[in-house]
Design an enzyme around this catalytic site. Structure first.
Site, short mmCIF file in Angstrom:
data_model
loop_
_atom_site.label_atom_id
_atom_site.label_comp_id
_atom_site.label_asym_id
_atom_site.label_seq_id
_atom_site.Cartn_x
_atom_site.Cartn_y
_atom_site.Cartn_z
CD GLU A 141 -3.03 -0.58 0.21
OE1 GLU A 141 -2.99 0.47 -0.29
OE2 GLU A 141 -3.98 -1.46 0.04
CD GLU A 145 -2.87 3.94 -0.23
OE1 GLU A 145 -3.88 3.46 -0.06
OE2 GLU A 145 -2.22 4.54 0.77
CG ASP A 167 -18.83 8.21 6.15
OD1 ASP A 167 -19.83 9.12 6.31
OD2 ASP A 167 -17.64 8.27 5.38
#
Length: 248
Positions: A141, A145, A167
Site C-alpha cells: 500500500e 499510494e 461515517d
C-alpha cells in the site's frame, strides 16, 4: 458514543493487553473511536484496513489526500438509484467540485450547495489482499499510494491501535489497525518521488506538535501511546518494514 459492535474487537481484547485509555475524536462527517493495545497476537482480517502513521526525518507526519471523496466513492459503489440521489442531494457539500459537476450531469440535478472543494485525508494503508500479512500489506500500500520502497520505512510493532470509524454521512462503520512508523526520508524527498495516482491525489505533511482535525488527533494519540512501556509485546521497536516482510 460509538455503539457499533466490532467483528474483531472481542478477539483483540482477549489476546492483547490494553495499553491506553480509549479516546473518541470527531468532525462533521466522522466519529472515530481509538484504542491502543500491546501487540501480543495480531492477524490480518479481510475487512479491516491496516494503516501507518509515519514520521519523516524532518519530523513531519505523512498524510494522503484522496483523489475521490468518501461520499463520491459510496455514491458510485451503491446500486440503489434512490440512495445515490438522496446522498447527492442531501450531502453534496461533502463532494469536491469535479465530483459535483460529474454527478449533476449524471442525475440532471443541480443541488443547492456552497462552492467548496472537499478534500478527504487518510493515512497510507488499505485492506490486505488474500494471503497477505500485515508487513506485506503495508509494503504494497505504501508503495502504491506514496511510491516509497519498504527499505525506507521502519515500523514500531510493539503496539497497535484499533479504530472504529463511523461515517455519519453514508451511515456505515469501518475498522482499521494503525501502526506508528518512521521514514528515513525528508518530506521534500518524499514529494520529489511521489506520483499522483488513481487513489491519492497529493500529499500533505502535518506538524506533530500543533494542529487540528481528525488526522492530527489520531497521530497525537498514536505518538503519545508510543512513549508508554509495552510490557509483554511480541513486536519490534522500529524494525525495517523490508526485514519484517522477509521474516514473515
Amino acid at each position: 458514543m460509538n455503539f457499533y459492535r466490532s467483528s474483531i474487537i472481542s478477539q483483540i481484547i482477549k489476546y492483547n493487553r490494553r495499553l491506553a485509555k480509549s479516546i473518541i475524536c470527531e468532525d462533521d462527517s466522522q466519529i472515530i473511536t481509538l484504542t491502543a493495545f500491546v501487540n501480543q497476537c495480531l492477524w490480518c482480517h479481510k475487512r479491516v484496513s491496516v494503516s501507518a502513521i509515519l514520521l519523516t526525518t524532518d519530523n513531519k507526519i505523512l498524510v494522503c489526500n484522496r483523489r475521490d471523496s468518501f461520499l463520491y466513492s459510496e455514491i458510485i459503489r451503491t446500486r440503489n438509484m434512490f440512495r445515490k440521489k438522496r446522498l447527492f442531494l442531501n450531502y453534496s457539500n461533502y463532494l469536491n467540485k469535479q465530483e459535483r459537476s460529474i454527478l449533476s450531469s449524471f442525475f440532471s440535478l443541480d443541488p443547492a450547495t456552497a462552492d467548496n472543494d472537499r478534500i478527504d485525508a487518510i493515512y497510507p494503508g488499505g485492506i490486505p489482499k488474500r494471503g497477505e500479512n500485515v508487513p506485506e500489506c503495508l509494503s504494497r500500500e505504501i508503495k502504491e499510494e506514496v511510491n516509497i520502497d519498504n527499505s525506507f520505512v521502519f515500523i514500531d510493532t510493539r503496539f497497535f491501535i484499533h479504530g472504529i470509524i463511523e461515517d455519519t454521512i453514508i451511515n456505515k462503520f469501518f475498522e482499521v489497525i494503525f501502526f506508528v512508523g518512521r521514514i528515513s526520508l525528508t518530506s521534500d524527498q518524499i514529494i520529489d518521488t511521489f506520483k499522483s495516482n488513481h487513489e491519492i491525489k497529493d500529499l500533505i505533511f502535518l506538524d506533530p506538535n500543533s494542529g487540528n482535525g481528525l488526522q492530527y488527533e489520531i497521530a497525537k494519540y498514536a505518538l503519545d501511546t508510543a512513549k508508554l512501556k509495552c510490557y509483554g509485546h511480541r513486536g519490534c521497536y522500529y524494525e525495517s518494514l523490508k526485514k519484517l516482510t522477509e521474516d514473515d
